[in-house]
Design an enzyme around this catalytic site. Sequence first.
Site, PDB file in Angstrom:
ATOM      1  CE  LYS A  38     -57.667  16.125 -32.676  1.00 51.01           C
ATOM      2  NZ  LYS A  38     -56.453  16.254 -31.481  1.00 51.01           N
ATOM      3  CD  GLN A  91     -56.933  15.667 -28.360  1.00 51.81           C
ATOM      4  OE1 GLN A  91     -56.642  15.059 -29.354  1.00 51.81           O
ATOM      5  NE2 GLN A  91     -57.509  16.445 -27.942  1.00 51.81           N
ATOM      6  CG  ASP A 105     -51.243  18.421 -32.317  1.00 52.02           C
ATOM      7  OD1 ASP A 105     -52.430  18.679 -32.914  1.00 52.02           O
ATOM      8  OD2 ASP A 105     -51.352  17.595 -31.356  1.00 52.02           O
TER       9      ASP A 105
HETATM   10  N1  GUN Z   1     -56.491  19.599 -27.297  1.00 57.40           N
HETATM   11  C1  GUN Z   1     -56.950  20.651 -27.587  1.00 57.40           C
HETATM   12  N2  GUN Z   1     -56.654  20.927 -28.625  1.00 57.40           N
HETATM   13  C2  GUN Z   1     -55.876  20.136 -29.260  1.00 57.40           C
HETATM   14  C3  GUN Z   1     -54.813  19.833 -30.361  1.00 57.40           C
HETATM   15  O1  GUN Z   1     -54.751  20.909 -31.066  1.00 57.40           O
HETATM   16  N3  GUN Z   1     -54.029  19.041 -30.428  1.00 57.40           N
HETATM   17  C4  GUN Z   1     -53.763  18.331 -29.189  1.00 57.40           C
HETATM   18  N4  GUN Z   1     -52.725  17.164 -29.578  1.00 57.40           N
HETATM   19  N5  GUN Z   1     -54.619  18.053 -28.089  1.00 57.40           N
HETATM   20  C5  GUN Z   1     -55.334  19.094 -27.893  1.00 57.40           C
END
Ligand code: GUN
Length: 283
Positions: free
Chosen positions: A53, A97, A120
């Site tokens: 990311k 996350q 998100d």
């Molecule tokens: N863990 C797995 N997928 C995601 C996501 O799309 N966002 C976040 N913050 N954590 C995740």
Amino acid sequence: MTAQLIDGAGLAREKLIQLKHVVTSLQARGIQPGLATVQVGDDPASRIYVRNKVKACTEAGVHSTHHDLPASSSEADVLKLLNQLNRDPQVHGIIVQLPVPKHLDARRLSQAIAVAKDVDGFNWQNLGALVEGAPGILPCTPRAAMVMLDHAKIPVEGRHAVVVGRSNIVGKPVALLLIGRGATVTVCNSRTTDLGAVTRQADILVVATGKAGLIRRNMVKPGAAVIDVGINRLTSGKIAGDVVFDEVKEVAGWITPVPGGVGPMTVAMLVENTVNAAARIPA
Ligand code: GUN
């Protein structure tokens, strides 16, 4: 192979180049888009996802700051950081996350992120907007799935879409997006009785269960579009989706690979949500 490959990695690269142009024009207006990532604990898969990311942000000219909190952090510690980030005018997007350590309530943390910075799309206000089809920030993986369908010019309206998986992050929201586009949607899961009888009806099959090898060749209608959201590490160390790619590519009309499919496109959507949040453009 009969299926056309939907190249998520390539599409993500193109999207990040487009976003870099948008960022340049925002910078000319004095706006530098910024994302804050938060990881609590040391989950190795999360570390890789966060690194991807941050890298994608850099490619698009989005500033990112990463906040690593120890696994022993209390909920108050994490909430304090989130509140600081909520107030920070240089931060336009915030993600925590997942997963977080078991003693923390992921739901409460997600809800503590300011709605306008919830890139998100996990906040109830953004999820509620998704239910209504109102403007809001849409969750990244479901958006990635829709953008990939659109890029391949796969018709959605009036088609039967089957979603395998019922998570809050993928299964439920992607079903809502498909409903919004006029698909006839069936949501099932890895335990559905005679799953193959359901998936064989799908013109569009979205699979998000986290179970490697779940979808075999005989479970797919010839010509269907298959979107594989799974990312599973096999005992061999290899990464594989929920769909047996080598089998299903022989019957499907379109298929997304793993790796190089929905994963990189999801990251590009996060960067886009952040740039849009900086520009205050709803998704
Ligand atoms: N863990 C797995 N997928 C995601 C996501 O799309 N966002 C976040 N913050 N954590 C995740």
